[in-house]
Design a protein around this motif. Structure first.
Motif, PDB file in Angstrom:
ATOM      1  N   ARG A   1       0.839  -1.211   0.000  1.00 60.24           N
ATOM      2  CA  ARG A   1       0.000   0.000   0.000  1.00 60.24           C
ATOM      3  C   ARG A   1       0.873   1.260   0.000  1.00 60.24           C
ATOM      4  NH1 ARG A   1      -2.659  -3.030   4.153  1.00 60.24           N
ATOM      5  NH2 ARG A   1      -4.463  -4.152   3.298  1.00 60.24           N
ATOM      6  N   TYR A   2       1.960   1.214   0.765  1.00 59.98           N
ATOM      7  CA  TYR A   2       2.888   2.347   0.814  1.00 59.98           C
ATOM      8  C   TYR A   2       3.442   2.652  -0.584  1.00 59.98           C
ATOM      9  CZ  TYR A   2       7.053   5.083   1.970  1.00 59.98           C
ATOM     10  OH  TYR A   2       8.015   6.065   2.028  1.00 59.98           O
ATOM     11  N   ILE A   3       3.771   1.604  -1.333  1.00 59.58           N
ATOM     12  CA  ILE A   3       4.311   1.772  -2.690  1.00 59.58           C
ATOM     13  C   ILE A   3       3.295   2.452  -3.599  1.00 59.58           C
ATOM     14  CG2 ILE A   3       5.012   0.499  -4.776  1.00 59.58           C
ATOM     15  CD1 ILE A   3       6.347  -1.550  -2.850  1.00 59.58           C
TER      16      ILE A   3
ATOM     17  N   LYS B   1      13.251   6.426  -7.388  1.00 53.73           N
ATOM     18  CA  LYS B   1      13.300   7.102  -6.095  1.00 53.73           C
ATOM     19  C   LYS B   1      12.546   6.307  -5.029  1.00 53.73           C
ATOM     20  CE  LYS B   1      13.940  11.840  -7.777  1.00 53.73           C
ATOM     21  NZ  LYS B   1      13.409  13.219  -7.823  1.00 53.73           N
ATOM     22  N   LEU B   2      11.472   5.691  -5.444  1.00 50.09           N
ATOM     23  CA  LEU B   2      10.680   4.875  -4.522  1.00 50.09           C
ATOM     24  C   LEU B   2      11.487   3.654  -4.071  1.00 50.09           C
ATOM     25  CD1 LEU B   2       8.111   4.391  -3.002  1.00 50.09           C
ATOM     26  CD2 LEU B   2       7.007   3.656  -5.112  1.00 50.09           C
TER      27      LEU B   2
ATOM     28  N   THR C   1      14.508   1.025   0.316  1.00 50.02           N
ATOM     29  CA  THR C   1      15.784   0.499   0.816  1.00 50.02           C
ATOM     30  C   THR C   1      16.229   1.269   2.060  1.00 50.02           C
ATOM     31  OG1 THR C   1      16.446  -0.147  -1.425  1.00 50.02           O
ATOM     32  CG2 THR C   1      18.200   0.041   0.224  1.00 50.02           C
ATOM     33  N   GLU C   2      16.075   2.593   1.993  1.00 53.88           N
ATOM     34  CA  GLU C   2      16.455   3.464   3.111  1.00 53.88           C
ATOM     35  C   GLU C   2      15.633   3.162   4.362  1.00 53.88           C
ATOM     36  OE1 GLU C   2      15.827   8.165   4.147  1.00 53.88           O
ATOM     37  OE2 GLU C   2      16.387   7.664   2.082  1.00 53.88           O
ATOM     38  N   LEU C   3      14.333   2.881   4.161  1.00 56.75           N
ATOM     39  CA  LEU C   3      13.434   2.595   5.284  1.00 56.75           C
ATOM     40  C   LEU C   3      13.587   1.166   5.810  1.00 56.75           C
ATOM     41  CD1 LEU C   3      10.171   4.324   3.977  1.00 56.75           C
ATOM     42  CD2 LEU C   3      11.651   5.122   5.849  1.00 56.75           C
TER      43      LEU C   3
ATOM     44  N   SER D   1      11.636  -4.113  -9.380  1.00 57.71           N
ATOM     45  CA  SER D   1      10.825  -4.763  -8.340  1.00 57.71           C
ATOM     46  C   SER D   1       9.644  -3.883  -7.936  1.00 57.71           C
ATOM     47  CB  SER D   1      11.684  -5.097  -7.115  1.00 57.71           C
ATOM     48  OG  SER D   1      12.307  -3.949  -6.590  1.00 57.71           O
ATOM     49  N   VAL D   2       9.833  -2.564  -7.986  1.00 59.14           N
ATOM     50  CA  VAL D   2       8.734  -1.638  -7.710  1.00 59.14           C
ATOM     51  C   VAL D   2       7.716  -1.676  -8.848  1.00 59.14           C
ATOM     52  CG1 VAL D   2       8.102   0.805  -7.427  1.00 59.14           C
ATOM     53  CG2 VAL D   2      10.124  -0.119  -6.258  1.00 59.14           C
TER      54      VAL D   2
END
Length: 273
Positions: free
Chosen positions: A184-186, A198-199, A204-206, A221-222
């Motif tokens: 859902r976040y994606i 960027k997503l 990865t950062e999160l 993958s996104v």
């Protein structure tokens, strides 16, 4: 008496229990078989498990065996049948010729073909053509069986999909809550203007885990998630197909089946569109 360095090549095409039993049996069989031949020295078994015979390039131990033969480590290769050695006629004949050129014999037990004897190519060509045709028939039967399942609403997800797990008893996708939140976040972030690259970096950062359980994301993958109809509860079958043991994208070669409301959605249809 000249002692010949002899090995056996064993291949089983699937990882089912029956095939694995066959693999173990073949190992033991060839050890005994070669050891009983007076001028043969048993030098081991080369084996590929769970690999199709369609292409030589996909069989690492077969390739290792050929390399060892060219290095002078092998004089004779024993194998159960032409079909076990390979189902591609052109590749099989080419390999046998290369081995013959360096004096290495291949003996096919079922067909009783000795590749160093005159006229062996004639018998080998016929046997190889039969093996290749058998593979075509088997592939056609497999495709028919799969299509029938899809037509009756069977769902296949192939590799694990983020947000779902397959309930094998009900053939239904079940939502995994924590993973569904990432899905859902994606969708939300993409709709808000965050591009795929960027997503991926943001995920990865999160430290958000992907379908493989690690936190390294990339653009593809996104994109896979954003384009996957399963997240709205639908299922498109036969996105990929297998032909002669090799997987490929379905570009109209086979009929596809689209099932609406097949399972619980993770995002709304409006968000997906």
């Amino acid at each position: 008496m000249t002692i010949k360095k002899a090995v056996a090549y064993v291949r089983v095409s699937s990882k089912s229990d029956a095939q694995m039993h066959s693999f173990d049996y073949q190992n033991e069989y060839w050890k005994n078989y070669i050891s009983r031949i007076p001028d043969n020295q048993f030098c081991g078994i080369y084996a590929d498990k769970g690999i199709s015979g369609k292409s030589i390039s996909n069989r690492p131990n077969f390739l290792r065996m050929i390399k060892d033969a060219k290095a002078g480590k092998i004089d004779i290769i024993y194998t159960k049948s032409v079909a076990r050695f390979g189902r591609n006629t052109q590749e099989l004949l080419k390999t046998v010729q290369e081995l013959r050129d360096i004096g290495v014999k291949v003996f096919f037990e079922k067909e009783q073909i000795d590749t160093l004897k005159p006229n062996s190519d004639l018998f080998l060509t016929v046997a190889a053509a039969v093996a290749e045709n058998d593979l075509r028939i088997y592939s056609a039967n497999q495709r028919w069986s799969i299509r029938e399942k899809f037509a009756k609403g069977f769902i296949s997800i192939g590799n694990k999909i983020l947000g779902y797990r397959m309930d094998s008893e009900t053939n239904t996708l079940v939502v995994i809550s924590e993973e569904a939140e990432t899905v859902r976040y994606i969708f939300e972030q993409y709709i808000n203007g965050l591009g795929e690259t960027k997503l991926a970096n943001k995920l990865t950062e999160l430290g958000k885990k992907n379908k493989n359980g690690n936190v390294k994301w990339n653009k593809s993958s996104v994109a896979y998630i954003l384009k996957n109809e399963k997240y709205i509860g639908d299922a498109l079958s036969q996105k990929t197909i297998k032909y002669l043991g090799e997987g490929k994208l379905n570009k109209g070669e086979a009929k596809q089946y689209y099932v609406q409301n097949a399972h619980e959605p993770i995002v709304s249809r409006e968000m997906f569109k």
